[in-house]
Structure formats: structure tokens, C-alpha cells
Design a protein around this motif. Structure first.
Motif, PDB file in Angstrom:
ATOM      1  N   ASP A 274       0.841  -1.192   0.000  1.00 53.68           N
ATOM      2  CA  ASP A 274       0.000   0.000   0.000  1.00 53.68           C
ATOM      3  C   ASP A 274       0.880   1.247   0.000  1.00 53.68           C
ATOM      4  O   ASP A 274       1.630   1.477   0.955  1.00 53.68           O
ATOM      5  CB  ASP A 274      -0.888  -0.041   1.245  1.00 53.68           C
ATOM      6  N   PRO A 275       0.809   2.071  -1.061  1.00 55.96           N
ATOM      7  CA  PRO A 275       1.676   3.256  -1.123  1.00 55.96           C
ATOM      8  C   PRO A 275       1.350   4.311  -0.064  1.00 55.96           C
ATOM      9  O   PRO A 275       2.162   5.191   0.194  1.00 55.96           O
ATOM     10  CB  PRO A 275       1.445   3.806  -2.538  1.00 55.96           C
ATOM     11  N   THR A 276       0.185   4.189   0.578  1.00 55.81           N
ATOM     12  CA  THR A 276      -0.168   5.130   1.646  1.00 55.81           C
ATOM     13  C   THR A 276       0.277   4.620   3.006  1.00 55.81           C
ATOM     14  O   THR A 276       0.250   5.367   3.987  1.00 55.81           O
ATOM     15  CB  THR A 276      -1.687   5.361   1.701  1.00 55.81           C
ATOM     16  N   GLY A 277       0.645   3.338   3.092  1.00 54.01           N
ATOM     17  CA  GLY A 277       1.047   2.743   4.365  1.00 54.01           C
ATOM     18  C   GLY A 277      -0.121   2.443   5.286  1.00 54.01           C
ATOM     19  O   GLY A 277       0.080   1.936   6.399  1.00 54.01           O
ATOM     20  N   GLU A 278      -1.344   2.716   4.851  1.00 52.37           N
ATOM     21  CA  GLU A 278      -2.506   2.571   5.736  1.00 52.37           C
ATOM     22  C   GLU A 278      -2.707   1.140   6.241  1.00 52.37           C
ATOM     23  O   GLU A 278      -3.073   0.947   7.398  1.00 52.37           O
ATOM     24  CB  GLU A 278      -3.783   3.085   5.060  1.00 52.37           C
ATOM     25  N   ALA A 279      -2.492   0.142   5.390  1.00 52.26           N
ATOM     26  CA  ALA A 279      -2.666  -1.245   5.829  1.00 52.26           C
ATOM     27  C   ALA A 279      -1.702  -1.561   6.975  1.00 52.26           C
ATOM     28  O   ALA A 279      -2.085  -2.195   7.967  1.00 52.26           O
ATOM     29  CB  ALA A 279      -2.452  -2.205   4.666  1.00 52.26           C
ATOM     30  N   GLU A 280      -0.473  -1.105   6.839  1.00 53.89           N
ATOM     31  CA  GLU A 280       0.526  -1.352   7.880  1.00 53.89           C
ATOM     32  C   GLU A 280       0.216  -0.542   9.141  1.00 53.89           C
ATOM     33  O   GLU A 280       0.386  -1.033  10.251  1.00 53.89           O
ATOM     34  CB  GLU A 280       1.925  -1.024   7.363  1.00 53.89           C
ATOM     35  N   PHE A 281      -0.263   0.680   8.962  1.00 55.97           N
ATOM     36  CA  PHE A 281      -0.602   1.503  10.128  1.00 55.97           C
ATOM     37  C   PHE A 281      -1.798   0.918  10.885  1.00 55.97           C
ATOM     38  O   PHE A 281      -1.867   1.027  12.111  1.00 55.97           O
ATOM     39  CB  PHE A 281      -0.848   2.956   9.725  1.00 55.97           C
ATOM     40  N   GLN A 282      -2.711   0.267  10.168  1.00 54.11           N
ATOM     41  CA  GLN A 282      -3.830  -0.404  10.837  1.00 54.11           C
ATOM     42  C   GLN A 282      -3.315  -1.595  11.656  1.00 54.11           C
ATOM     43  O   GLN A 282      -3.732  -1.798  12.798  1.00 54.11           O
ATOM     44  CB  GLN A 282      -4.880  -0.872   9.814  1.00 54.11           C
ATOM     45  N   LEU A 283      -2.396  -2.365  11.081  1.00 54.19           N
ATOM     46  CA  LEU A 283      -1.794  -3.477  11.828  1.00 54.19           C
ATOM     47  C   LEU A 283      -0.998  -2.949  13.018  1.00 54.19           C
ATOM     48  O   LEU A 283      -1.032  -3.542  14.102  1.00 54.19           O
ATOM     49  CB  LEU A 283      -0.907  -4.323  10.912  1.00 54.19           C
ATOM     50  N   GLU A 284      -0.295  -1.851  12.826  1.00 53.80           N
ATOM     51  CA  GLU A 284       0.432  -1.226  13.930  1.00 53.80           C
ATOM     52  C   GLU A 284      -0.532  -0.936  15.081  1.00 53.80           C
ATOM     53  O   GLU A 284      -0.250  -1.260  16.239  1.00 53.80           O
ATOM     54  CB  GLU A 284       1.080   0.076  13.458  1.00 53.80           C
ATOM     55  N   LYS A 285      -1.658  -0.344  14.771  1.00 56.55           N
ATOM     56  CA  LYS A 285      -2.656   0.007  15.787  1.00 56.55           C
ATOM     57  C   LYS A 285      -3.186  -1.244  16.496  1.00 56.55           C
ATOM     58  O   LYS A 285      -3.303  -1.266  17.723  1.00 56.55           O
ATOM     59  CB  LYS A 285      -3.809   0.766  15.122  1.00 56.55           C
ATOM     60  N   GLU A 286      -3.485  -2.287  15.738  1.00 50.41           N
ATOM     61  CA  GLU A 286      -4.003  -3.527  16.329  1.00 50.41           C
ATOM     62  C   GLU A 286      -3.003  -4.133  17.309  1.00 50.41           C
ATOM     63  O   GLU A 286      -3.378  -4.582  18.398  1.00 50.41           O
ATOM     64  CB  GLU A 286      -4.354  -4.531  15.228  1.00 50.41           C
ATOM     65  N   TYR A 287      -1.728  -4.141  16.923  1.00 45.31           N
ATOM     66  CA  TYR A 287      -0.722  -4.718  17.808  1.00 45.31           C
ATOM     67  C   TYR A 287      -0.433  -3.826  19.013  1.00 45.31           C
ATOM     68  O   TYR A 287      -0.137  -4.326  20.095  1.00 45.31           O
ATOM     69  CB  TYR A 287       0.554  -5.084  17.038  1.00 45.31           C
ATOM     70  N   LEU A 288      -0.554  -2.524  18.851  1.00 43.00           N
ATOM     71  CA  LEU A 288      -0.414  -1.635  20.009  1.00 43.00           C
ATOM     72  C   LEU A 288      -1.545  -1.864  21.012  1.00 43.00           C
ATOM     73  O   LEU A 288      -1.319  -1.863  22.226  1.00 43.00           O
ATOM     74  CB  LEU A 288      -0.408  -0.168  19.572  1.00 43.00           C
ATOM     75  N   GLU A 289      -2.752  -2.093  20.502  1.00 47.25           N
ATOM     76  CA  GLU A 289      -3.887  -2.397  21.382  1.00 47.25           C
ATOM     77  C   GLU A 289      -3.651  -3.708  22.128  1.00 47.25           C
ATOM     78  O   GLU A 289      -3.940  -3.813  23.323  1.00 47.25           O
ATOM     79  CB  GLU A 289      -5.182  -2.439  20.583  1.00 47.25           C
ATOM     80  N   LYS A 290      -3.104  -4.691  21.427  1.00 49.63           N
ATOM     81  CA  LYS A 290      -2.782  -5.967  22.079  1.00 49.63           C
ATOM     82  C   LYS A 290      -1.695  -5.764  23.134  1.00 49.63           C
ATOM     83  O   LYS A 290      -1.749  -6.380  24.208  1.00 49.63           O
ATOM     84  CB  LYS A 290      -2.341  -7.004  21.049  1.00 49.63           C
ATOM     85  N   ALA A 291      -0.726  -4.918  22.842  1.00 53.25           N
ATOM     86  CA  ALA A 291       0.345  -4.634  23.805  1.00 53.25           C
ATOM     87  C   ALA A 291      -0.231  -4.022  25.073  1.00 53.25           C
ATOM     88  O   ALA A 291       0.119  -4.432  26.190  1.00 53.25           O
ATOM     89  CB  ALA A 291       1.380  -3.697  23.189  1.00 53.25           C
ATOM     90  N   GLU A 292      -1.111  -3.061  24.908  1.00 52.96           N
ATOM     91  CA  GLU A 292      -1.738  -2.417  26.069  1.00 52.96           C
ATOM     92  C   GLU A 292      -2.570  -3.416  26.867  1.00 52.96           C
ATOM     93  O   GLU A 292      -2.534  -3.417  28.105  1.00 52.96           O
ATOM     94  CB  GLU A 292      -2.602  -1.242  25.610  1.00 52.96           C
ATOM     95  N   GLU A 293      -3.298  -4.267  26.159  1.00 52.47           N
ATOM     96  CA  GLU A 293      -4.108  -5.282  26.836  1.00 52.47           C
ATOM     97  C   GLU A 293      -3.214  -6.257  27.598  1.00 52.47           C
ATOM     98  O   GLU A 293      -3.496  -6.606  28.748  1.00 52.47           O
ATOM     99  CB  GLU A 293      -4.976  -6.024  25.815  1.00 52.47           C
TER     100      GLU A 293
END
Length: 168
Positions: free
Chosen positions: A111-130
Motif C-alpha cells: 500500500d503506497p499510503t502505508g494505511e494497511a501497515e498503520f492499521q496493523l500497527e494500531k491492532e498490535y499496540l492495542e494488544k500490547a496495552e491489553e
């Protein structure tokens, strides 16, 4: 030195382990039988230490833990699996888990916008917090590292796209 037959067997074992995606102890209903999980884990540890294959065995074991179901209380991973990851002193299981997290994506469009990776980043950050909130700090750190990797991949995709556009 391995005989030809031993090399063939080793190759088959590697293929089996490389494609293995079922967490030991997984029951038909999708839950984990913790007794079976621990029995398998302890036996695998013992045998792999005896055969001088501990690091690779625990790395592959970590791969399978990526596919563990969520806990019945809603935690993103079964707590017995989280306990094993948390107790991983050497880090082999955690590295295996991380590697499988990246590889499980398979072939994908960059993805040239990086959005797919940024969404995965967010999901894993949420898992980290949990994980942190439940006292699984090592697991939380693993999730943060996976998150950082996706963040960096997103930035890389943006920069690659920008450079390609400038050269066209």
C-alpha cells in the motif's frame, strides 16, 4: 554426518514444522486443553534439549502459538499460552511468535499510503496495552515490537512510492 535417509527425514520434519499452524492442546471446540499444552511443551523442551535442537524447536513452537485462540474471558490469546510466552527466558518462543505474526500475512499488496501497515500497527499496540494491563509485560513488549515493525514498513512503503513517482 547424516546419512541420506537421515537427511530425507530431517527435510520432511522441517517441512512439517514449517507449515504447522495448530497450537498443541487445541481441542475440537477451539479451546486449549492446558494439560495437553503443558505436557506437549515440557516433552518438546526435554527432547529438544537432549537432541541439541532447543532453540529451533522453541522458535517453531512460538510459530504455532501465534494461532492460539483467544481466552474465554476475551483476552486476545489463551492465558495458558500467554503464560508460556511470558516465561520464555531465552526469547526463542517470542521470536517465533513474532516471525509468524509477520509471515502469516503472506503475499500482499504494498500500500503506497502505508494505511494497511498503520492499521496493523494500531491492532498490535492495542494488544500490547491489553497484555500489559493483564500483567503480561513480556508479551506486551513482543506486541509493541511487532507494531513498530509494521509502522516502519508503512513509512518505507510511503517513501518507496514517493521515490518512484519522482523518477517517472
Amino acid at each position: 554426518i547424516l546419512s541420506e535417509a537421515e537427511r530425507i527425514i530431517a527435510g520432511h520434519c522441517h517441512k512439517l514444522l514449517f507449515s504447522w499452524k495448530r497450537t498443541p492442546g487445541l481441542k475440537e471446540d477451539g479451546s486449549i486443553d492446558s494439560d495437553e499444552l503443558y505436557k506437549w511443551y515440557n516433552k518438546a523442551r526435554k527432547i529438544s534439549i537432549e537432541k541439541d535442537r532447543y532453540e529451533i524447536a522453541m522458535t517453531y513452537f512460538g510459530h504455532t502459538l501465534f494461532y492460539a485462540p483467544s481466552d474465554k474471558d476475551g483476552f486476545f490469546i489463551d492465558r495458558k499460552v500467554a503464560d508460556i510466552i511470558q516465561s520464555d527466558k531465552e526469547g526463542h518462543i517470542g521470536r517465533g511468535y513474532s516471525t509468524e505474526a509477520y509471515n502469516s500475512r503472506g503475499v500482499h499488496w504494498c500500500d503506497p499510503t502505508g494505511e494497511a501497515e498503520f492499521q496493523l500497527e494500531k491492532e498490535y499496540l492495542e494488544k500490547a496495552e491489553e497484555a500489559d494491563s493483564k500483567g503480561y509485560f513480556k508479551l506486551g513488549e513482543i506486541m509493541r515490537n511487532i507494531s513498530k515493525t509494521y509502522h516502519n514498513e508503512g513509512l518505507y512503503n510511503i517513501e518507496e512510492h514517493r521515490q518512484r513517482e519522482n523518477t517517472e
